[in-house]
Design a protein around this motif. Structure first.
Motif, mmCIF file in Angstrom:
data_model
loop_
_atom_site.group_PDB
_atom_site.id
_atom_site.type_symbol
_atom_site.label_atom_id
_atom_site.label_comp_id
_atom_site.label_asym_id
_atom_site.label_seq_id
_atom_site.Cartn_x
_atom_site.Cartn_y
_atom_site.Cartn_z
ATOM 1 N N HIS A 75 0.836 -1.210 0.000
ATOM 2 C CA HIS A 75 0.000 0.000 0.000
ATOM 3 C C HIS A 75 0.874 1.265 0.000
ATOM 4 N N HIS A 89 -3.341 9.561 1.121
ATOM 5 C CA HIS A 89 -2.510 8.557 1.807
ATOM 6 C C HIS A 89 -1.544 9.194 2.806
ATOM 7 N N GLN A 102 -9.851 8.560 -5.818
ATOM 8 C CA GLN A 102 -8.968 9.309 -4.919
ATOM 9 C C GLN A 102 -9.447 10.749 -4.751
ATOM 10 N N ASP A 143 -9.451 4.624 3.944
ATOM 11 C CA ASP A 143 -9.281 4.109 2.587
ATOM 12 C C ASP A 143 -10.079 2.816 2.461
ATOM 13 N N HIS A 167 -7.295 -2.514 -2.320
ATOM 14 C CA HIS A 167 -5.856 -2.661 -2.054
ATOM 15 C C HIS A 167 -5.530 -2.399 -0.580
HETATM 16 MN MN MN Z 1 -4.930 3.293 -0.773
#
Ligand code: MN
Length: 202
Positions: free
Chosen positions: A27, A82, A148, A163, A167
């Motif tokens: 990630h 992120h 995103q 998130d 993934h």
């Molecule tokens: Mn992510």
């Protein structure tokens, strides 16, 4: 500026058993690194955008030239989301504290009601995206965004985000997103969340 991948403030296995080391490795080291690399690559074509940090780019997304706007939304958003997400996680279990605790209880009735509403937003986001607690017009709101997309683009300040791209959880939880969401509540860095909230309010 050249955008860079921030280091994780803890070891890859620090969030076990809630988030496994392999997921963290891929990630952070592949997905997040990929957003940073693609953002830098596209900004090479636009020197006028190079002095802005990523949230400055997102805040004024309509002013980004059309040829690169979607790349900035996706990869700038990915980098911004992120970078915040890693800081919202804590290897040690924490309880909500400070102003954010009081404001959550006031806005949502109780912490459990907040948790339920946030978890529902995370579960209901179809496909890839994020669930958020944001500050908008001085008020706390729970929202979700696709892909995103960053709340920053809509003038909303992210206070806490999760998130929910596959993934982020698939290796450990497969299709059981609600279990991942439940696990997340064991590793929220409430001290950091409170810090962000207090700063955003001023
Ligand atoms: Mn992510």
């Amino acid at each position: 500026m050249t955008h860079t991948l921030p280091e994780l403030p803890y070891k890859l296995d620090a969030l076990e058993p809630y988030i496994d080391a392999k997921t963290m490795e891929i990630h952070h080291g592949k997905h997040h690194a990929g957003y940073v690399a693609k953002l830098n690559a596209v900004l090479e074509k636009h020197s006028e955008l190079r002095n802005k940090d990523v949230d400055e780019l997102l805040m004024d997304i309509d002013s980004i030239p059309e040829d690169v706007r979607n790349v900035v939304i996706n990869n700038g958003g990915g980098h911004s989301n992120h970078s915040k997400f890693w800081l919202w996680l804590s290897p040690k279990k924490q309880s909500p504290e400070g102003k954010i605790k009081k404001s959550i209880e006031k806005n949502f009735g109780s912490f459990d009601k907040f948790k339920e509403q946030f978890s529902n937003a995370a579960a209901a986001r179809f496909g890839s995206g994020w669930a958020w607690l944001v500050l908008h017009g001085g008020k706390l709101e729970i929202i979700s965004t696709p892909n995103q997309d960053s709340p920053v683009m809509d003038g909303k300040i992210p206070i806490l985000g999760l998130d929910v791209w596959e993934h982020a959880y698939y290796l450990k939880y497969q299709n059981k997103r609600p279990e991942y969401v439940e696990a997340f509540f064991n590793i929220i860095n409430w001290k950091k969340v409170n810090e962000i909230y207090e700063k955003a309010e001023n």
